[in-house]
Design an enzyme around this catalytic site. Structure first.
Site, PDB file in Angstrom:
ATOM      1  CB  CYS A  83      -0.867   0.275   1.105  1.00  0.00           C
ATOM      2  SG  CYS A  83      -2.079  -1.376   1.274  1.00  0.00           S
ATOM      3  CG  HIS A  96      -3.245   3.587   2.007  1.00  0.00           C
ATOM      4  ND1 HIS A  96      -3.655   3.126   0.797  1.00  0.00           N
ATOM      5  CD2 HIS A  96      -3.416   2.351   3.010  1.00  0.00           C
ATOM      6  CE1 HIS A  96      -3.763   1.655   0.871  1.00  0.00           C
ATOM      7  NE2 HIS A  96      -3.756   1.344   1.978  1.00  0.00           N
ATOM      8  CG  ASN A 152      -6.776  -0.688   0.851  1.00  0.00           C
ATOM      9  OD1 ASN A 152      -6.279  -0.473  -0.234  1.00  0.00           O
ATOM     10  ND2 ASN A 152      -6.407  -1.373   2.023  1.00  0.00           N
TER      11      ASN A 152
HETATM   12  O1  UT7 Z   1      -4.005  -1.244   3.224  1.00  0.00           O
HETATM   13  C1  UT7 Z   1      -3.225  -2.061   4.127  1.00  0.00           C
HETATM   14  C2  UT7 Z   1      -3.171  -2.118   5.495  1.00  0.00           C
HETATM   15  N1  UT7 Z   1      -4.537  -2.649   5.993  1.00  0.00           N
HETATM   16  C3  UT7 Z   1      -5.283  -2.045   6.629  1.00  0.00           C
HETATM   17  O2  UT7 Z   1      -4.700  -1.016   7.242  1.00  0.00           O
HETATM   18  C4  UT7 Z   1      -6.279  -2.588   7.221  1.00  0.00           C
HETATM   19  C5  UT7 Z   1      -6.331  -2.851   8.810  1.00  0.00           C
HETATM   20  N2  UT7 Z   1      -7.448  -3.391   9.567  1.00  0.00           N
HETATM   21  C6  UT7 Z   1      -8.583  -3.052   9.312  1.00  0.00           C
HETATM   22  O3  UT7 Z   1      -9.070  -2.151   8.795  1.00  0.00           O
HETATM   23  C7  UT7 Z   1      -9.749  -3.652  10.163  1.00  0.00           C
HETATM   24  O4  UT7 Z   1      -8.876  -4.252  11.407  1.00  0.00           O
HETATM   25  C8  UT7 Z   1     -10.735  -4.513   9.575  1.00  0.00           C
HETATM   26  C9  UT7 Z   1     -11.667  -3.662   8.828  1.00  0.00           C
HETATM   27  C10 UT7 Z   1      -9.989  -5.762   8.554  1.00  0.00           C
HETATM   28  C11 UT7 Z   1     -11.533  -5.232  10.607  1.00  0.00           C
HETATM   29  O5  UT7 Z   1     -11.981  -4.346  11.446  1.00  0.00           O
HETATM   30  P1  UT7 Z   1     -11.831  -4.486  13.199  1.00  0.00           P
HETATM   31  O6  UT7 Z   1     -12.567  -3.579  13.706  1.00  0.00           O
HETATM   32  O7  UT7 Z   1     -10.604  -4.689  13.498  1.00  0.00           O
HETATM   33  O8  UT7 Z   1     -12.898  -5.737  13.248  1.00  0.00           O
HETATM   34  P2  UT7 Z   1     -12.151  -7.317  14.266  1.00  0.00           P
HETATM   35  O9  UT7 Z   1     -11.505  -8.198  13.065  1.00  0.00           O
HETATM   36  O10 UT7 Z   1     -11.536  -6.962  15.446  1.00  0.00           O
HETATM   37  O11 UT7 Z   1     -13.619  -8.042  14.539  1.00  0.00           O
HETATM   38  C12 UT7 Z   1     -14.615  -7.410  15.430  1.00  0.00           C
HETATM   39  C13 UT7 Z   1     -15.923  -8.432  15.325  1.00  0.00           C
HETATM   40  C14 UT7 Z   1     -15.342  -9.519  15.800  1.00  0.00           C
HETATM   41  O12 UT7 Z   1     -16.633  -9.985  16.295  1.00  0.00           O
HETATM   42  P3  UT7 Z   1     -16.464 -10.504  18.056  1.00  0.00           P
HETATM   43  O13 UT7 Z   1     -15.402 -11.543  18.128  1.00  0.00           O
HETATM   44  O14 UT7 Z   1     -16.390  -9.183  18.575  1.00  0.00           O
HETATM   45  O15 UT7 Z   1     -17.947 -11.000  18.249  1.00  0.00           O
HETATM   46  C15 UT7 Z   1     -15.501 -10.337  14.140  1.00  0.00           C
HETATM   47  O16 UT7 Z   1     -15.778 -11.522  14.028  1.00  0.00           O
HETATM   48  O17 UT7 Z   1     -16.129  -8.048  14.027  1.00  0.00           O
HETATM   49  C16 UT7 Z   1     -16.496  -9.478  13.483  1.00  0.00           C
HETATM   50  N3  UT7 Z   1     -16.187  -9.135  12.109  1.00  0.00           N
HETATM   51  C17 UT7 Z   1     -17.039  -8.886  11.188  1.00  0.00           C
HETATM   52  N4  UT7 Z   1     -18.428  -8.873  11.509  1.00  0.00           N
HETATM   53  C18 UT7 Z   1     -19.200  -8.630  10.118  1.00  0.00           C
HETATM   54  C19 UT7 Z   1     -14.890  -9.343  11.472  1.00  0.00           C
HETATM   55  N5  UT7 Z   1     -15.117  -9.009  10.122  1.00  0.00           N
HETATM   56  C20 UT7 Z   1     -16.582  -8.993   9.750  1.00  0.00           C
HETATM   57  C21 UT7 Z   1     -17.242  -8.355   8.667  1.00  0.00           C
HETATM   58  N6  UT7 Z   1     -18.593  -8.322   9.075  1.00  0.00           N
HETATM   59  N7  UT7 Z   1     -16.693  -8.392   7.632  1.00  0.00           N
END
Ligand code: UT7
Length: 332
Positions: free
Chosen positions: A116, A256, A286
């Site tokens: 990225c 980004h 992204n």
């Molecule tokens: O571009 C290069 C670098 N990349 C980035 O900078 C991306 C960085 N990361 C992110 O943007 C975020 O971590 C994500 C968007 C990928 C995920 O968001 P998050 O707020 O970090 O979610 P999480 O993985 O901590 O999950 C929170 C909750 C979990 O449920 P519980 O355990 O709290 O019940 C996940 O299972 O949300 C759940 N979850 C989802 N629910 C619905 C994870 N992904 C999804 C989804 N839809 N797509």
């Protein structure tokens, strides 16, 4: 003689026609429009469909747009640099393909891979070539067909990424405009958290791997998020500090586009108001190396000659960086 700086003198772009909405993703994985929008800021992304169309196809369209808008003869281009993690082939480079497609017969060309942050890395290459005085017209492209490495059963990646290409023309400037400073960083120990590791020399593709989930891009979202928030903000603050800039001095932040929450955290740290933060993540998601030039493409008319602009990125590697430039032209 006044110092030669490297300035962006035109922008071009291309996004595929197919729109993949959050509603369509709700049918592919367990997710909701509400979750995606509130956690990432994304509503839809573009996907390149069509047999035999790779990243070079999008680059070709972006470069044709750039050459037409800047009234540039392809034969005058000295160099083409493509930043991508989704090249058409392992070799030759995508930049070689693009040069041939658009008739840049006098240019040499190569790819840069910094995920990225690739556009910032490629720009810093172009800056060095231009400042050397030896080269006059360089095309820098950020482009990725992320749909070619995404598992549409993995909700932690498929909701974020999209396809697109953005291109800029970089030329010498003697008015003190263009790129003033840049800071680039990398830390390979971040590799386990964000990668696409199958198909290279360490794990060549096998029949078994083709059918496994390991063949796709992998991201440990929360870990990457933490590193991204800290490092993108730190490096943006660092470049402002060493150029004695305050939030007031900045006309625009071009970040980004990985996650709206990461962008907000960076802007906060820089003390830059939301009206100065350029965002198109809701429409394209992204697009990895393409996000920053696609922001230029979408918002070109906003920039005024002399505007102080900060670019910032964080991505796989880990790689990250920031660039401070003074915008070099007005658009009618
Ligand atoms: O571009 C290069 C670098 N990349 C980035 O900078 C991306 C960085 N990361 C992110 O943007 C975020 O971590 C994500 C968007 C990928 C995920 O968001 P998050 O707020 O970090 O979610 P999480 O993985 O901590 O999950 C929170 C909750 C979990 O449920 P519980 O355990 O709290 O019940 C996940 O299972 O949300 C759940 N979850 C989802 N629910 C619905 C994870 N992904 C999804 C989804 N839809 N797509």
């Amino acid at each position: 003689m006044s110092k030669i700086t490297a300035a962006i003198t035109g922008v071009g772009g291309y996004v595929p026609e197919y729109v993949l909405t959050n509603q369509e993703l709700e049918k592919l994985v367990e997710t909701t429009d509400e979750w995606i929008l509130s956690r990432t800021g994304i509503k839809e992304r573009r996907i390149l469909k069509g047999e035999g169309l790779g990243t070079s196809y999008m680059c070709e369209h972006a470069v044709r747009d750039l050459l037409a808008k800047t009234n540039t003869d392809p034969l005058d281009i000295d160099l083409i640099i493509v930043a991508t993690v989704t090249p058409d082939f392992i070799f030759p480079s995508t930049a070689n393909m693009v040069g041939d497609m658009v008739g840049c017969k006098n240019a040499f060309s190569y790819d840069v891979q910094a995920a990225c942050s690739g556009f910032l890395y490629a720009m810093s290459n172009a800056v060095a070539y231009i400042e050397s005085g030896k080269y006059k017209k360089i095309i820098v492209i950020g482009a990725d067909k992320m749909s070619s490495i995404i598992n549409y059963k993995d909700r932690s990646t498929c909701i974020i990424f999209g396809d697109g290409a953005g291109a800029v023309l970089v030329e010498p400037n003697t008015e003190g405009l263009g790129v003033i400073d840049s800071i680039l960083k990398s830390d390979g120990s971040g590799y386990p958290h964000l990668n696409s590791k199958v198909g290279g020399s360490r794990y060549p593709m096998t029949a078994e791997l083709v059918d496994s989930d390991e063949r796709w891009a992998y991201q440990d979202g929360p870990v990457v998020f933490k590193f991204a928030v800290k490092n993108m903000a730190d490096v943006s603050a660092e470049i402002m500090e060493r150029n004695s800039l305050t939030g007031e001095d900045i006309a625009y932040l071009v970040p980004h586009q990985a996650n709206k929450r990461i962008i907000d955290a960076t802007a906060n740290r820089m003390d830059v108001g939301s009206d100065k933060v350029l965002i198109n993540i809701e429409r394209y998601g992204n697009t990895t190396a393409a996000t920053i030039p696609l922001v230029f493409w979408d918002f070109e008319k906003k920039f005024k000659k002399g505007d102080n602009v900060i670019l910032a990125a964080f991505g796989g590697g880990f790689t990250w960086g920031s660039m401070y430039l003074k915008w070099a032209y007005d658009t009618k």
